[in-house]
Design a protein around this motif. Structure first.
Motif, mmCIF file in Angstrom:
data_model
loop_
_atom_site.group_PDB
_atom_site.id
_atom_site.type_symbol
_atom_site.label_atom_id
_atom_site.label_comp_id
_atom_site.label_asym_id
_atom_site.label_seq_id
_atom_site.Cartn_x
_atom_site.Cartn_y
_atom_site.Cartn_z
ATOM 1 N N ALA A 55 1.203 -1.519 -0.140
ATOM 2 C CA ALA A 55 -0.200 -0.097 0.352
ATOM 3 C C ALA A 55 0.904 1.248 -0.304
ATOM 4 O O ALA A 55 1.952 1.010 0.444
ATOM 5 N N SER A 56 0.275 2.670 -0.441
ATOM 6 C CA SER A 56 1.194 3.445 -0.094
ATOM 7 C C SER A 56 -0.161 4.619 -0.657
ATOM 8 O O SER A 56 -0.572 4.524 -1.668
ATOM 9 N N GLY A 57 0.368 6.087 -0.169
ATOM 10 C CA GLY A 57 -0.435 6.756 -0.514
ATOM 11 C C GLY A 57 -1.745 7.108 0.788
ATOM 12 O O GLY A 57 -2.517 7.814 0.189
ATOM 13 N N PHE A 58 -1.652 6.715 1.602
ATOM 14 C CA PHE A 58 -2.134 7.089 2.566
ATOM 15 C C PHE A 58 -1.816 6.266 4.085
ATOM 16 O O PHE A 58 -0.803 5.605 3.981
ATOM 17 N N THR A 59 -2.171 6.415 5.650
ATOM 18 C CA THR A 59 -1.756 6.018 6.381
ATOM 19 C C THR A 59 -2.373 5.029 7.190
ATOM 20 O O THR A 59 -3.143 4.945 7.279
ATOM 21 N N PHE A 60 -1.534 3.858 6.072
ATOM 22 C CA PHE A 60 -1.148 2.698 5.975
ATOM 23 C C PHE A 60 -2.039 2.194 7.945
ATOM 24 O O PHE A 60 -3.157 1.606 7.610
ATOM 25 N N SER A 61 -1.251 2.639 8.630
ATOM 26 C CA SER A 61 -1.193 1.501 9.978
ATOM 27 C C SER A 61 -3.265 2.265 10.618
ATOM 28 O O SER A 61 -3.126 1.201 11.362
ATOM 29 N N THR A 62 -3.947 2.812 9.682
ATOM 30 C CA THR A 62 -5.269 2.965 10.498
ATOM 31 C C THR A 62 -6.059 2.498 9.822
ATOM 32 O O THR A 62 -7.645 2.680 10.208
ATOM 33 N N TYR A 63 -5.926 2.144 8.899
ATOM 34 C CA TYR A 63 -7.175 1.314 7.998
ATOM 35 C C TYR A 63 -7.122 0.091 8.779
ATOM 36 O O TYR A 63 -6.392 -0.633 8.596
ATOM 37 N N ALA A 64 -8.100 0.041 7.969
ATOM 38 C CA ALA A 64 -8.593 -1.540 8.583
ATOM 39 C C ALA A 64 -8.344 -2.081 6.882
ATOM 40 O O ALA A 64 -9.023 -1.750 6.385
ATOM 41 N N MET A 65 -7.777 -3.508 6.796
ATOM 42 C CA MET A 65 -6.857 -4.350 5.401
ATOM 43 C C MET A 65 -8.358 -5.703 5.661
ATOM 44 O O MET A 65 -8.698 -6.328 6.192
ATOM 45 N N SER A 66 -8.178 -5.976 3.797
ATOM 46 C CA SER A 66 -8.649 -6.794 3.947
ATOM 47 C C SER A 66 -9.010 -7.549 2.817
ATOM 48 O O SER A 66 -8.734 -7.276 2.094
ATOM 49 N N TRP A 67 -9.394 -8.479 2.775
ATOM 50 C CA TRP A 67 -9.177 -9.506 1.518
ATOM 51 C C TRP A 67 -10.015 -10.033 1.242
ATOM 52 O O TRP A 67 -10.837 -10.462 2.114
ATOM 53 N N TYR A 68 -11.010 -10.366 -0.467
ATOM 54 C CA TYR A 68 -12.089 -10.708 -0.600
ATOM 55 C C TYR A 68 -11.147 -11.068 -1.587
ATOM 56 O O TYR A 68 -10.578 -11.137 -2.109
ATOM 57 N N ARG A 69 -12.167 -12.363 -2.128
ATOM 58 C CA ARG A 69 -12.321 -13.211 -3.743
ATOM 59 C C ARG A 69 -13.789 -12.754 -4.366
ATOM 60 O O ARG A 69 -14.681 -13.315 -3.889
#
Length: 116
Positions: free
Chosen positions: A24-38
């Motif tokens: 990831a780049s371009g935002f404050t990564f540590s504050t974001y919830a991250m998820s995987w979809y399929r």
């Protein structure tokens, strides 16, 4: 400019393993919830796993629980999906998503094919 770039997909035999990465780049990564979809053709995109920002609480879909593990490295701005004991029904395009409040970003997807 926000970017989510997935990698690590490919062809694997049933029972095998893969590790997906999403840089990831371009935002404050540590504050974001991250998820995987399929998603498979003709079907709705489904949540596979999620990890919150901050302390990193995780959630895994029942279909992958015990086989897949989501994790994140905030120093590298990267989220991972370790996939073990893969089954043919895991075949799909896997997408990374970042979310914080009303802000939501998606990657372009990476193909995972489980076949002998």
């Amino acid at each position: 400019q926000v970017q989510l770039v997935e990698s690590g997909g490919g062809l694997v035999q049933p029972g095998g393993s893969l590790r997906l990465s999403c840089a990831a780049s371009g935002f404050t990564f540590s504050t974001y919830a991250m998820s995987w979809y399929r998603q498979t053709p003709g079907k709705k995109r489904e949540l596979v796993a999620l990890i919150t920002g901050g302390i990193g609480v995780t959630h895994h879909a029942d279909s992958v629980k015990g086989r897949f593990t989501i994790s994140r490295d905030n120093a590298k701005n990267t989220v991972y999906l370790q996939m073990n004991t893969l089954k043919p029904e895991d075949t799909a395009v896997y997408y990374c998503k970042a979310k914080w409040g009303v802000y939501e970003y998606w990657g372009q997807g990476t193909q995972v094919t489980v076949s002998s």
